[in-house]
Design a protein around this motif. Structure first.
Motif, mmCIF file in Angstrom:
data_model
loop_
_atom_site.group_PDB
_atom_site.id
_atom_site.type_symbol
_atom_site.label_atom_id
_atom_site.label_comp_id
_atom_site.label_asym_id
_atom_site.label_seq_id
_atom_site.Cartn_x
_atom_site.Cartn_y
_atom_site.Cartn_z
ATOM 1 N N LEU A 12 101.516 55.364 -27.777
ATOM 2 C CA LEU A 12 100.168 55.327 -28.349
ATOM 3 C C LEU A 12 99.120 54.975 -27.302
ATOM 4 O O LEU A 12 97.966 55.392 -27.401
ATOM 5 C CB LEU A 12 100.101 54.335 -29.509
ATOM 6 N N ASN A 13 99.527 54.212 -26.287
ATOM 7 C CA ASN A 13 98.607 53.823 -25.205
ATOM 8 C C ASN A 13 98.560 54.858 -24.082
ATOM 9 O O ASN A 13 97.978 54.598 -23.037
ATOM 10 C CB ASN A 13 98.987 52.462 -24.650
ATOM 11 N N GLY A 14 99.219 56.019 -24.285
ATOM 12 C CA GLY A 14 99.097 57.098 -23.320
ATOM 13 C C GLY A 14 100.314 57.360 -22.450
ATOM 14 O O GLY A 14 100.295 58.284 -21.645
ATOM 15 N N ASP A 15 101.355 56.571 -22.569
ATOM 16 C CA ASP A 15 102.559 56.764 -21.757
ATOM 17 C C ASP A 15 103.486 57.758 -22.467
ATOM 18 O O ASP A 15 104.147 57.409 -23.442
ATOM 19 C CB ASP A 15 103.257 55.426 -21.533
ATOM 20 N N LYS A 16 103.539 58.989 -21.977
ATOM 21 C CA LYS A 16 104.363 60.034 -22.609
ATOM 22 C C LYS A 16 105.852 59.701 -22.527
ATOM 23 O O LYS A 16 106.639 60.144 -23.357
ATOM 24 C CB LYS A 16 104.118 61.397 -21.952
ATOM 25 N N ASN A 17 106.251 58.911 -21.547
ATOM 26 C CA ASN A 17 107.656 58.523 -21.422
ATOM 27 C C ASN A 17 108.105 57.654 -22.596
ATOM 28 O O ASN A 17 109.289 57.629 -22.927
ATOM 29 C CB ASN A 17 107.906 57.798 -20.102
ATOM 30 N N GLY A 18 107.172 56.953 -23.218
ATOM 31 C CA GLY A 18 107.500 56.175 -24.411
ATOM 32 C C GLY A 18 108.006 57.088 -25.520
ATOM 33 O O GLY A 18 108.979 56.774 -26.211
ATOM 34 N N PHE A 19 107.375 58.237 -25.681
ATOM 35 C CA PHE A 19 107.808 59.194 -26.689
ATOM 36 C C PHE A 19 109.169 59.776 -26.334
ATOM 37 O O PHE A 19 110.036 59.932 -27.192
ATOM 38 C CB PHE A 19 106.769 60.313 -26.845
ATOM 39 N N VAL A 20 109.367 60.082 -25.071
ATOM 40 C CA VAL A 20 110.656 60.611 -24.612
ATOM 41 C C VAL A 20 111.764 59.611 -24.925
ATOM 42 O O VAL A 20 112.850 59.988 -25.391
ATOM 43 C CB VAL A 20 110.603 60.936 -23.100
ATOM 44 N N ASP A 21 111.496 58.331 -24.702
ATOM 45 C CA ASP A 21 112.492 57.292 -24.996
ATOM 46 C C ASP A 21 112.824 57.235 -26.482
ATOM 47 O O ASP A 21 113.988 57.074 -26.866
ATOM 48 C CB ASP A 21 111.985 55.917 -24.531
ATOM 49 N N ILE A 22 111.813 57.390 -27.326
ATOM 50 C CA ILE A 22 112.028 57.366 -28.775
ATOM 51 C C ILE A 22 112.936 58.522 -29.185
ATOM 52 O O ILE A 22 113.906 58.339 -29.932
ATOM 53 C CB ILE A 22 110.684 57.443 -29.540
ATOM 54 N N VAL A 23 112.628 59.706 -28.699
ATOM 55 C CA VAL A 23 113.437 60.876 -29.044
ATOM 56 C C VAL A 23 114.863 60.693 -28.558
ATOM 57 O O VAL A 23 115.826 60.947 -29.300
ATOM 58 C CB VAL A 23 112.806 62.171 -28.472
ATOM 59 N N LYS A 24 115.003 60.239 -27.338
ATOM 60 C CA LYS A 24 116.337 60.051 -26.759
ATOM 61 C C LYS A 24 117.145 59.023 -27.552
ATOM 62 O O LYS A 24 118.325 59.218 -27.822
ATOM 63 C CB LYS A 24 116.209 59.599 -25.297
ATOM 64 N N ASP A 25 116.499 57.950 -27.982
ATOM 65 C CA ASP A 25 117.201 56.868 -28.677
ATOM 66 C C ASP A 25 117.500 57.171 -30.142
ATOM 67 O O ASP A 25 118.491 56.687 -30.688
ATOM 68 C CB ASP A 25 116.383 55.568 -28.605
ATOM 69 N N TYR A 26 116.650 57.963 -30.804
ATOM 70 C CA TYR A 26 116.763 58.095 -32.254
ATOM 71 C C TYR A 26 117.076 59.495 -32.787
ATOM 72 O O TYR A 26 117.372 59.639 -33.970
ATOM 73 C CB TYR A 26 115.462 57.601 -32.910
ATOM 74 N N LYS A 27 117.032 60.511 -31.948
ATOM 75 C CA LYS A 27 117.195 61.881 -32.448
ATOM 76 C C LYS A 27 118.530 62.088 -33.162
ATOM 77 O O LYS A 27 118.556 62.581 -34.285
ATOM 78 C CB LYS A 27 117.058 62.883 -31.311
ATOM 79 N N ASP A 28 119.627 61.719 -32.549
ATOM 80 C CA ASP A 28 120.940 61.960 -33.159
ATOM 81 C C ASP A 28 121.121 61.171 -34.454
ATOM 82 O O ASP A 28 121.561 61.716 -35.470
ATOM 83 C CB ASP A 28 122.062 61.617 -32.176
ATOM 84 N N GLY A 29 120.784 59.907 -34.412
ATOM 85 C CA GLY A 29 120.937 59.079 -35.605
ATOM 86 C C GLY A 29 120.057 59.541 -36.754
ATOM 87 O O GLY A 29 120.495 59.597 -37.904
ATOM 88 N N LEU A 30 118.809 59.901 -36.433
ATOM 89 C CA LEU A 30 117.888 60.380 -37.463
ATOM 90 C C LEU A 30 118.382 61.699 -38.049
ATOM 91 O O LEU A 30 118.346 61.890 -39.271
ATOM 92 C CB LEU A 30 116.479 60.540 -36.887
ATOM 93 N N THR A 31 118.875 62.583 -37.203
ATOM 94 C CA THR A 31 119.394 63.868 -37.678
ATOM 95 C C THR A 31 120.568 63.653 -38.627
ATOM 96 O O THR A 31 120.644 64.270 -39.699
ATOM 97 C CB THR A 31 119.825 64.751 -36.487
ATOM 98 N N LEU A 32 121.489 62.782 -38.250
ATOM 99 C CA LEU A 32 122.646 62.510 -39.105
ATOM 100 C C LEU A 32 122.238 61.839 -40.412
ATOM 101 O O LEU A 32 122.806 62.114 -41.465
ATOM 102 C CB LEU A 32 123.673 61.680 -38.355
ATOM 103 N N PHE A 33 121.245 60.971 -40.344
ATOM 104 C CA PHE A 33 120.739 60.336 -41.562
ATOM 105 C C PHE A 33 120.123 61.374 -42.498
ATOM 106 O O PHE A 33 120.405 61.405 -43.700
ATOM 107 C CB PHE A 33 119.705 59.259 -41.222
ATOM 108 N N ILE A 34 119.295 62.247 -41.956
ATOM 109 C CA ILE A 34 118.671 63.289 -42.766
ATOM 110 C C ILE A 34 119.732 64.215 -43.347
ATOM 111 O O ILE A 34 119.615 64.687 -44.480
ATOM 112 C CB ILE A 34 117.618 64.064 -41.938
ATOM 113 N N ASN A 35 120.800 64.432 -42.607
ATOM 114 C CA ASN A 35 121.884 65.292 -43.082
ATOM 115 C C ASN A 35 122.547 64.719 -44.336
ATOM 116 O O ASN A 35 123.044 65.472 -45.167
ATOM 117 C CB ASN A 35 122.917 65.513 -41.978
ATOM 118 N N THR A 36 122.540 63.408 -44.485
ATOM 119 C CA THR A 36 123.110 62.819 -45.706
ATOM 120 C C THR A 36 122.266 63.164 -46.937
ATOM 121 O O THR A 36 122.759 63.112 -48.054
ATOM 122 C CB THR A 36 123.232 61.290 -45.598
#
Length: 169
Positions: A12-36
């Motif tokens: 939110l403060n402008g660091d695009k790497n923060g978003f990359v970290d979020i995707v890297k950390d949560y993409k698989d888990g979120l996808t599997l959760f949504i799959n349920t």
């Protein structure tokens, strides 16, 4: 790790790497959760991507008193429910219910006909241009002699002569 909150605040403060970290950390888990919820891994991946797109584009407010993961997964749950509603409105057929091969259709004859057409096209290439054109118009396009005459700017007699000569070759 503080559950992703600091990465999101960095983003939110402008660091695009923060978003990359979020995707890297949560993409698989979120996808599997949504799959349920949606019971289709491909739709789940699409919904998870939509969640991250919402974060990136809309930048919704995050309240630090809540767990980031809980907040993110709530967005994921709502997105999954929206997908279910969208697919409920759309009538999809199960692949097992589809019949691709008609009983009336003879696959072997279609194949033979296709092979024959291929050989005819190769033979047409070897002919003089006028002969190839007339045979194509008459036999492939199923035009009448008068229609072929009009297209080729010839008389009916000339068309008849061309067909006769072309067949002879």
């Amino acid at each position: 790790m503080d559950n992703g909150a600091s990465s999101y605040l960095r983003f939110l403060n402008g660091d695009k790497n923060g978003f990359v970290d979020i995707v890297k950390d949560y993409k698989d888990g979120l996808t599997l959760f949504i799959n349920t919820i949606v019971k289709d891994i491909h739709i789940s991946e699409e919904a998870a991507n939509e969640v991250f797109l919402k974060l990136y584009v809309k930048k919704p407010k995050y309240k630090v008193q809540y767990s980031f993961k809980t907040w993110l997964y709530t967005i994921g749950k709502n997105t999954a429910i929206n997908y279910l509603k969208k697919f409920k409105r759309t009538d999809y057929s199960n692949i097992e219910d589809c019949c691709y091969i008609s009983d009336e259709k003879d696959i072997e004859m279609d194949y033979i006909k296709g092979e024959r057409n291929l050989l005819i096209h190769q033979a047409l290439k070897a002919l003089k241009a006028e002969y190839a054109q007339i045979l194509y118009l008459i036999y492939f396009e199923e035009l009448s002699n008068s229609e072929a005459a009009e297209i080729m700017d010839k008389s009916s007699k000339q068309i008849s002569d061309l067909i006769y000569c072309a067949k002879k070759l």
